[in-house]
Design an enzyme around this catalytic site. Structure first.
Site, PDB file in Angstrom:
ATOM      1  CB  THR A  86      -1.798  -4.832  31.957  1.00 39.86           C
ATOM      2  OG1 THR A  86      -3.175  -4.635  31.408  1.00 39.86           O
ATOM      3  CG2 THR A  86      -1.611  -4.527  33.470  1.00 39.86           C
ATOM      4  CB  CYS A 262     -10.618  -3.711  26.894  1.00 45.48           C
ATOM      5  SG  CYS A 262     -10.021  -2.011  27.680  1.00 45.48           S
TER       6      CYS A 262
HETATM    7  C1  UGA Z   1     -14.570  -2.942  27.416  1.00 44.06           C
HETATM    8  C2  UGA Z   1     -15.786  -3.354  28.299  1.00 44.06           C
HETATM    9  O1  UGA Z   1     -16.935  -3.150  27.886  1.00 44.06           O
HETATM   10  C3  UGA Z   1     -15.753  -2.557  29.544  1.00 44.06           C
HETATM   11  O2  UGA Z   1     -16.652  -3.119  30.471  1.00 44.06           O
HETATM   12  C4  UGA Z   1     -14.481  -2.815  30.338  1.00 44.06           C
HETATM   13  O3  UGA Z   1     -14.027  -1.925  31.573  1.00 44.06           O
HETATM   14  C5  UGA Z   1     -13.191  -2.128  29.219  1.00 44.06           C
HETATM   15  O4  UGA Z   1     -13.274  -3.117  28.085  1.00 44.06           O
HETATM   16  C6  UGA Z   1     -11.898  -2.603  29.798  1.00 44.06           C
HETATM   17  O5  UGA Z   1     -11.582  -3.825  30.014  1.00 44.06           O
HETATM   18  O6  UGA Z   1     -11.312  -1.642  30.415  1.00 44.06           O
HETATM   19  P1  UGA Z   1     -14.300  -0.903  25.754  1.00 44.06           P
HETATM   20  O7  UGA Z   1     -12.977  -1.444  25.298  1.00 44.06           O
HETATM   21  O8  UGA Z   1     -14.148   0.561  26.025  1.00 44.06           O
HETATM   22  O9  UGA Z   1     -14.706  -1.537  27.179  1.00 44.06           O
HETATM   23  O10 UGA Z   1     -15.387  -1.113  24.657  1.00 44.06           O
HETATM   24  P2  UGA Z   1     -16.924  -1.838  24.298  1.00 44.06           P
HETATM   25  O11 UGA Z   1     -17.670  -0.955  24.259  1.00 44.06           O
HETATM   26  O12 UGA Z   1     -16.946  -3.006  25.142  1.00 44.06           O
HETATM   27  O13 UGA Z   1     -16.375  -2.119  22.756  1.00 44.06           O
HETATM   28  C7  UGA Z   1     -15.351  -3.171  22.339  1.00 44.06           C
HETATM   29  C8  UGA Z   1     -15.400  -3.529  20.854  1.00 44.06           C
HETATM   30  O14 UGA Z   1     -16.571  -4.359  20.710  1.00 44.06           O
HETATM   31  C9  UGA Z   1     -15.385  -2.139  20.056  1.00 44.06           C
HETATM   32  O15 UGA Z   1     -14.884  -2.487  18.856  1.00 44.06           O
HETATM   33  C10 UGA Z   1     -16.858  -2.159  19.670  1.00 44.06           C
HETATM   34  O16 UGA Z   1     -17.355  -1.839  18.399  1.00 44.06           O
HETATM   35  C11 UGA Z   1     -17.436  -3.796  19.540  1.00 44.06           C
HETATM   36  N1  UGA Z   1     -18.726  -4.106  19.760  1.00 44.06           N
HETATM   37  C12 UGA Z   1     -19.243  -3.794  21.122  1.00 44.06           C
HETATM   38  C13 UGA Z   1     -19.488  -4.901  18.764  1.00 44.06           C
HETATM   39  O17 UGA Z   1     -18.886  -4.976  17.842  1.00 44.06           O
HETATM   40  N2  UGA Z   1     -20.853  -5.267  18.871  1.00 44.06           N
HETATM   41  C14 UGA Z   1     -21.463  -4.822  20.114  1.00 44.06           C
HETATM   42  O18 UGA Z   1     -22.636  -5.101  20.446  1.00 44.06           O
HETATM   43  C15 UGA Z   1     -20.736  -4.237  21.183  1.00 44.06           C
END
Ligand code: UGA
Length: 433
Positions: A86, A262
């Protein structure tokens, strides 16, 4: 149960593998022939930690199969999951539902017997109504219920998250559909919370959760900026905050801003939905704007540390949007790199998993290294942009010898500041002066 999954990306493939491991007969459907041919041969098309063994085992057992043939996949299925992309609309930033609608149009023709059609993709509130209307129009005889079944898998940890969910949300408007999905997810009964809600609530839960997590990251990033100015240490502050169970310690790692396929997409879509329904989502709008601005600010730090000289050699360590994945879509690392490239042309990059994806996006704009050390050779500054565990093991003494200048900018707070300084580096990280 017989399950058909439409879309074999970061959601569909791990979900299909997970459900086949639970004993279901799963067929994954995709339009891209090369993808299906590769998967049929046992070559995974994405990297996910822990996926390979499960993939091979279930493929070999015949519980997991792949096809481009919608009719063969959908006919006789108890559950059909829509897990197509999407993407954000280029102009409106709303979630573009063209792939969802196309999947609904096509699958509707082949439904036979009672079927639950579940949207796994992240879809705007009310999409379930649209999908249902499409199916009823295309196939008025179809005996089916359309439900929202949001997924909460993190890329890179999808296998872990599939088998250890925090909750399973089922947005079904009929008892019959609820019971089918409760049966499908029965292996998790007693191990996690099942939330049975209306379809629209379920669709909203997914967006509200992602937007909240994005906001939490934005909050800790702002707090990190504050700590740098006030002389506090964000690591200590985040720990102290996270010990309060009402706040929780997860997603309090400051960094270069959130990214990936996401959070940026979903926060924008949520903000647009707020406008559509006349409910102004000010926190989300601010989060989006500040997170975008952060990438530019991070690139400016490189310029500041190197004294604004355009001809310096820059080693970039990490390109994926986070550690544990090869995905560079909307990666903060790639966005910061693009900013860096506006001022500098002598850049060498390395990422443990994302080199192939990065090459298709960067072409000849940068040099590519086979490992972190090679990237740092003769560099005037090393910039860590993605939190890969292997960067914690960097041989700092060796790095000091092979680098031209002793500068490290660590935008993921990976390194031990005192060890870096003991090795003669000038070190800058996030949230500590
Ligand atoms: C995210 C959600 O965490 C999942 O629960 C969800 O299912 C998914 O989107 C989705 O909608 O499909 P994801 O995109 O794989 O998962 O990645 P995350 O681990 O959430 O990280 C996202 C971003 O936030 C990354 O750039 C990461 O480096 C950043 N981040 C994360 C931070 O800068 N600090 C943190 O403490 C955590």
């Amino acid at each position: 149960m017989k399950v058909a999954i439409i879309g074999t990306g970061y959601v569909g493939l791990p979900t299909g593998i997970g459900l086949s491991e639970l004993g279901n007969q799963v067929v994954c459907i995709d339009k891209i022939e090369e993808k299906i041919a590769s998967l049929q041969k046992g070559i995974a098309t994405i990297y996910e930690d822990g996926m390979e063994d499960l993939f091979q085992r279930n493929l070999a057992s015949g519980r997991l199969s792949f096809t481009t043939d919608m009719k063969a996949g959908v006919s006789g299925a108890d559950v059909v999951m829509i897990a197509v992309g999407t993407p954000p609309h280029p102009v409106t930033k709303e979630a573009d539902l063209k792939y969802i609608r196309a999947a609904a149009e096509e699958l509707a023709q082949y439904l036979d017997g009672y079927t639950v059609v579940a949207t796994k993709s992240t879809v705007p509130v009310g999409t379930g109504d649209d999908v249902e209307a499409i199916i009823r129009r295309v196939n008025p005889e179809a005996d089916c219920d359309v439900v929202s079944l949001p997924e909460f898998l993190r890329e890179g940890f999808a296998v872990h998250d599939f088998f250890n969910p925090d909750r399973i949300v089922i947005g079904a408007n009929t008892e019959k559909a609820k019971n089918v999905l409760l049966e499908l997810y029965r292996p998790f009964a007693g191990k996690t919370e099942f939330l049975l809600v209306s379809r629209k609530s379920s669709e909203t839960i997914k967006y509200a959760s992602n937007a909240f997590l994005a906001m939490k990251i934005h909050y800790i990033n702002e707090m990190a900026d504050f700590c740098e100015k006030a002389g506090a240490d964000i690591r200590e502050v985040a720990k102290g905050m996270g010990l309060d169970s009402r706040i929780g310690g997860k997603f309090l790692n400051p960094g270069p801003g959130y990214g990936g396929s996401c959070f940026p997409k979903d926060t924008n879509a949520m903000a647009q939905m707020g406008k559509k329904y006349g409910a102004h989502l000010s926190l989300i709008e601010t989060t989006i704007a500040q997170n975008d601005a952060r990438k530019v600010q991070m690139a400016q730090r490189v310029t500041e540390m190197t004294g604004g000289k355009p001809d310096v050699r820059i080693a970039v360590l990490g390109l994926a949007f986070k550690g544990g994945t090869d995905d560079c879509r909307d990666s903060p690392a790639m966005q910061i790199l693009q900013e860096i490239l506006k001022e500098h042309s002598n850049v060498c990059v390395y990422d443990p998993k994302a080199m192939d994806n990065a090459k298709t996006m960067l072409g000849t704009a940068v040099d590519y290294a086979a490992n972190a050390e090679q990237a740092c050779e003769k560099a005037d500054i090393a910039v860590i942009l993605t939190e890969w565990e292997e960067f914690k093991q960097l041989d700092l003494a060796k790095l000091r010898l092979i680098m031209n200048k002793p500068l490290i900018l660590d935008l993921r707070n990976m390194l031990d500041a005192s060890a870096v300084r003991e090795n003669g580096f000038v070190y800058s990280c996030i949230g500590k002066r």
